[in-house]
Design an enzyme around this catalytic site. Structure first.
Site, PDB file in Angstrom:
ATOM      1  N   TYR B 103      30.649 -25.015 -24.919  1.00  0.00           N
ATOM      2  CA  TYR B 103      30.800 -24.158 -23.734  1.00  0.00           C
ATOM      3  C   TYR B 103      30.303 -24.853 -22.473  1.00  0.00           C
ATOM      4  CZ  TYR B 103      32.647 -20.050 -25.969  1.00  0.00           C
ATOM      5  OH  TYR B 103      33.471 -19.190 -26.602  1.00  0.00           O
ATOM      6  N   GLU B 199      25.431 -23.078 -55.294  1.00  0.00           N
ATOM      7  CA  GLU B 199      26.499 -23.305 -54.318  1.00  0.00           C
ATOM      8  C   GLU B 199      26.502 -22.264 -53.222  1.00  0.00           C
ATOM      9  OE1 GLU B 199      30.178 -24.574 -55.874  1.00  0.00           O
ATOM     10  OE2 GLU B 199      31.340 -24.014 -54.101  1.00  0.00           O
ATOM     11  N   ASP B 251      30.087 -24.748 -58.765  1.00  0.00           N
ATOM     12  CA  ASP B 251      31.309 -24.343 -59.465  1.00  0.00           C
ATOM     13  C   ASP B 251      31.874 -25.524 -60.249  1.00  0.00           C
ATOM     14  OD1 ASP B 251      31.081 -21.872 -58.415  1.00  0.00           O
ATOM     15  OD2 ASP B 251      32.651 -22.088 -56.905  1.00  0.00           O
TER      16      ASP B 251
END
Lengths: 683, 371
Positions: B103, B199, B251
């Protein structure tokens, strides 16, 4: 024709009594059938000759008089075409005056005058008052008119709608008197009737006495040494835009750069098309028919009319490109002696002969009978009428379809402003009043050449007027908005290609979709040349294309001569000619794009240089201005190619060395401006 | 965030590098040459696996970025903007998020309708470019990334002087900040024996609710998928300073393998930071390709591999740091043979607390992990 479709009303009741008629019907063994309504005898009483004039009077649409608007155009067109043909045949540089006057509600007077050779006294009534009378039908020669129907049909239409006769004045030379006739056609007998001077016409003496005569009879005539003026009053509608008289004359001027046209429209505006060359087109030669182009029926007729004593002499004498050896070969194929009498050739042998012709190899007809406009003159003509940036032209060598020689020429103009942008505020409001379109959108699309549906929507959105508004009901303020939108909206993207079609220098204004020319333009892949084109439609962009087909016999799809029939030979030539100009356009557009890309590149750098200079100076307090200027110089060095001078529209003024080959004109922006102001000055 | 001292020595070094960058531009312009910067390449082609140090190092390839090149002009301009933004931050002694910098630098280029940065996605890679270009870390440019990832467990830390007991975080956790350097975070007291990194949030919640870390005396972290730098740096510090082993529960899919690879060897994109982030001793606890059979999971938890998964798995198999490990080759091959992947949540289908009460303790006890 009449025999095949007698209307039931016309049937005369049988002369014999009902009883005998019924009896004979029963006797024929069909008792269940109702009584016979007519016998062969009674029908025979109703069967009679119909005159050509009567037929065409009933079927005016076949000749292009389907509606009042088209009637006006056809009348002007036939008169102008005849005038041009006459002038060229006599070797006179044509000058044409077209004068349309409004004489009442839906009633117009059309006057067309030329500086041609004039017509001898005896012929005047026949030419203007008899259908199918002319010099052009029987010869194989390139000319505008073909059948000899046109002008007399226009006169007949005038007579039928207004009851006014056709007025003709013609002068052969300075010393001889001019002849003035008021003629009407006797539709029953297809013969002219002279109304003035007790059936003899009026003589206008060549000296000052002539002026008196002209005054006395109310003759309209612009003083010339020789020439013809025809005046026809007819029921019609005058409307500008697509398919109008104005458009016809404009297109005629493009394809006939040797013609000067002075045009005064019903609102008394005049427009002059100056000639851009003093060179008459070379006189086309008349040729004999080529054997390949002759149909069996015609062959039989020709055999019957043969003057030559032997079949070999007949073949050599009546056809082009038939040498004694070919004649001998043909006779051998059908197993008749070369010395046979052509008049005694039977149907069967004629049929054999016809087939033998198709199978025998005969050289293509000589093509010197065609007078193309030529690339130079196409460019001049286009430039005179259509403003643009880039012009290219190509004339193909002559080719042959069905034994008829023909030649294709193409001129292309890219850029410039569309007709929609050129229209004046007054012109627009007049057009709106005259228009019979139901909605404004339809009005825009039908009135302005090359304005597609997308462009029309854009314009209407910009003008902030409704799409469905009736064009006649627009308020003054709304017309202002619309006019402003027409000027400012960039329609070049939504604009589709403008195609001007010509056959023997005559503009074809209707039935574009059915015409081989339009179809070939659509089938050509224009995307290869930098244009956008959706499948099976005309490419879009500010392009005007003029395509001319010159031939001793142009194959029209119907009598109103509005579309060229699709012969593969013709389409092939068209395609090659289009590709020739397309390639040149492609080169031009690519160069234009490259220069613009370079310019964009420069802009891109310039845009970021400021940011970089600011950022750097913020980090190390370097002099921003100095850094900026230095970076700017590097940028200039890097984009030297963009230094092709760019004007305010981002178009290049100077040219670099791209070889476009011959027959190309590139107009710089300044030239274009001066040309435009010059045009506005004269208008 | 931590209040930085106005200008410290670290900042002086960074400022010097920034000014060097700027004066290069001035010099090039004065000599009418194209200004350019050479940015070390951040791609697989320019990373090397250092076998002795066991993490990824950046190679010496660079990409030249020129101002006067159509396709590079804009990113060159953006690089300079980021550099000037960083200069501003350092000079004023302030820090901001990378979104904040976006910004700060975003404005319409004068005379056009073009924005300097269209979105943050355009700004972030340029910041990374600047990091490698200036050989400065993100925090040295006074920037920090969005905070992601949480921590809970038997440890007491001080964050900017505030003491935080990670064993008393309730149902939530301690949000790991983006900058966890010793100047910001101190370790006060630690009872933990190891670190379990999972995770994502849902699994972490399970462990936290079951107070796994209390029972097993450990620290529990998650990184919301690919762990951000703050989390990785935190793991790195905990591992090296407190000598805690790191176990990862991720996973069973190529994405999970890659997360492990990043924690262990460092990421390809930020190879220059491997040295202070990579944990070569981290272990891969699960989920393993064999677990479907071993844990007798139901067919309904399978997720079929798609083409991208297969491609990615083969790519990971070929990474030099996996290529020579037979166990890993077997693991990934089995995944491909299975034709499906498994999420850690799949274990919940057995029992809600199966993963915390049986699976993980059993694996830890059996030392059944991949290295």
């Amino acid at each position: 024709m009449a025999a095949s479709s007698p209307s039931p009303v016309e049937i005369i009741p049988p002369p014999s009594s009902n009883g005998s008629s019924r009896h004979s019907a029963e006797g024929n063994g069909s008792p269940s059938k109702a009584r016979r309504r007519a016998t062969a005898q009674s029908m025979a009483a109703g069967q009679r000759d119909i005159s050509v004039s009567e037929f065409f009077a009933k079927n005016r649409h076949l000749l292009g008089f389907d509606n009042p608007r088209k009637a006006l155009l056809t009348t002007v067109k036939e008169a102008v075409d005849n005038a041009l043909d006459a002038c060229e045949e006599a070797g006179i540089l044509p000058e044409i005056w077209v004068h349309i006057q409004r004489v009442g509600q839906d009633r117009y007077k059309v006057g067309v005058q030329d500086n041609g050779p004039g017509i001898v006294k005896k012929q005047i009534p026949l030419i203007f008052g008899k259908l199918l009378y002319g010099s052009k039908f029987h010869r194989m020669r390139m000319s505008r008119g073909q059948q000899g129907i046109g002008i007399s049909a226009a006169g007949m239409h005038g007579l039928l709608t207004t009851g006014k006769p056709v007025k003709i004045i013609s002068k052969v030379s300075k010393r001889e008197p001019a002849h003035y006739y008021e003629i009407q056609i006797d539709t029953k007998r297809n013969v002219p009737e002279i109304l003035n001077g007790r059936g003899e016409g009026v003589e206008v003496p060549p000296n000052h006495e002539g002026q008196k005569a002209i005054q006395k009879h109310g003759i309209e005539w612009i003083e010339l040494d020789h020439g013809t003026r025809v005046t026809i009053e007819l029921e019609a509608r005058y409307q500008r835009g697509r398919g109008s008289v104005d458009e016809y004359l404009e297109q005629t001027a493009i394809a006939n750069p040797h013609v000067a046209i002075h045009y005064t429209d019903p609102d008394d505006n005049s427009r002059d098309y100056q000639r851009v060359t003093d060179q008459l087109p070379p006189e086309p030669k008349e040729i004999k028919p080529h054997p390949y182009g002759v149909e069996l029926g015609r062959l039989v007729t020709m055999l019957n009319d043969a003057k030559e004593p032997t079949i070999a002499q007949f073949l050599i004498g009546s056809f082009s490109r038939v040498s004694p050896s070919i004649a001998r070969k043909l006779c051998e194929t059908i197993k008749i002696t070369t010395r046979a009498n052509p008049k005694k050739i039977g149907r069967h042998e004629a049929d054999l002969l016809y087939q033998a012709i198709q199978k025998t190899k005969i050289p293509a007809p000589s093509t010197d009978c065609i007078a193309p406009i030529g690339e130079e003159l196409i460019l001049k003509g286009l430039r005179q009428v259509v403003p643009g940036e880039f012009y290219a032209a190509a004339t193909r060598p002559p080719a042959v379809y069905r034994g008829n020689p023909f030649q294709i020429e193409v001129g292309l103009c890219w850029g410039g402003v569309s007709p929609a942008q050129r229209v004046s505020r007054e012109g627009l409001s007049e057009m709106l009043e005259e228009s019979d379109a139901r909605t404004l959108r339809q009005f825009l699309i039908t009135t302005f050449q090359g304005l597609g549906a997308d462009a029309a929507d854009k314009i209407l959105a910009a003008a902030n007027v409704g799409i469905r508004v009736s064009p006649g009901r627009l308020k003054a303020a709304e017309i202002d908005h619309l006019h402003e939108a027409l000027q400012n909206v960039n329609v070049s993207e939504g604009q589709s290609m403008n195609v001007f079609r010509y056959a023997n220098r005559v503009p074809l204004q209707f039935q574009a979709g059915a015409c081989a020319i339009t179809q070939t333009v659509m089938q050509t892949n224009w995307r290869a040349y930098g244009l956008s084109q959706s499948r099976g439609s005309l490419p879009s962009g500010p392009i005007t294309l003029m395509i001319h087909m010159a031939s001793v016999w142009v194959p029209f799809t119907n009598e109103s001569k509005e579309a060229v029939a699709c012969y593969p030979e013709i389409q092939k030539e068209l395609r090659l000619a289009l590709q020739a100009v397309g390639r040149k356009l492609g080169m031009f557009l690519r160069r234009r794009l490259r220069v613009r890309h370079e310019g964009e590149r420069r802009n891109l750098f310039l845009r970021y240089i400021g940011e970089v200079a600011t950022a750097v100076s913020r980090i190390n307090q370097a002099d921003r201005k100095k850094l900026y200027d230095q970076l700017m110089e590097v940028a200039k060095k890097r984009t030297a190619e963009a230094d092709v001078e760019l004007d305010d529209r981002g178009k290049p003024i100077e040219e670099d060395a791209v070889d476009f080959g011959e027959h190309v004109i590139i107009v710089s922006h300044e030239e274009q401006k001066t040309a435009e102001t010059a045009k506005n000055g004269t208008a | 965030m931590a209040k930085q001292p106005s200008i410290n020595t670290n900042d002086t070094k960074t400022l010097k590098r920034l000014r060097e960058l700027a004066s290069n531009v001035v010099e090039a312009a004065a000599k009418k040459r194209d200004p350019h910067v050479d940015i070390p390449t951040r791609s697989l082609s320019n990373v090397k696996y250092n076998k002795t140090r066991r993490f990824i190092e950046m190679g010496s390839n660079t990409n030249r970025r020129q101002l006067f090149n159509l396709s590079q002009a804009k990113s060159y301009m953006q690089t300079m903007l980021v550099a000037s933004g960083a200069t501003q931050l350092i000079e004023q002694g302030k820090t901001t998020s990378i979104r904040g910098l976006y910004y700060l630098l975003k404005h319409t280029i004068e005379g056009t309708k073009e924005e300097t940065f269209a979105d943050q996605g355009e700004c972030d890679p340029v910041i990374e470019d600047c990091e490698v270009l200036l050989n400065s870390l993100r925090e040295e440019l006074h920037l920090y990334a969005q905070k992601r990832g949480e921590m809970v467990g038997e440890i007491v830390i001080a964050d900017s002087g505030d003491e935080i007991d990670c064993a008393r975080m309730g149902s939530g956790g301690y949000g790991i900040p983006s900058i966890v350097e010793p100047s910001v975070i101190e370790f006060r007291k630690c009872n933990a024996k190891f670190i379990l990194h999972v995770e994502k949030d849902t699994v972490w919640q399970r462990f936290n609710e079951d107070k796994f870390w209390r029972k097993h005396k450990c620290i529990l972290t998650h990184g919301s998928g690919q762990p951000p730098r703050g989390v990785r740096r935190m793991l790195h510090r905990l591992h090296n300073e407190l000598k805690l082993p790191v176990y990862c529960l991720l996973d069973n899919d190529p994405w999970g393998y890659y997360i492990y690879s990043v924690i262990k060897q460092g990421s390809i994109n930020l190879a220059y930071e491997s040295q202070r982030m990579a944990i070569p001793d981290a272990k891969f606890l699960g989920l393993r390709s064999k677990d479907f059979k071993e844990c007798q999971l139901s067919d309904s938890v399978k997720i079929n591999l798609n083409d991208t998964d297969r491609k990615r798995a083969k790519q990971i198999m070929g990474y030099p740091w996996f290529a020579h490990k037979k166990e890993w080759q077997k693991e990934i091959k089995l995944l491909l043979d299975n034709g499906f992947k498994l999420e850690v949540e799949a274990l919940i289908s057995k029992d809600i607390s199966y993963v915390t009460e049986q699976y993980t303790p059993a694996r830890l006890k059996a030392k059944d992990w991949l290295d």
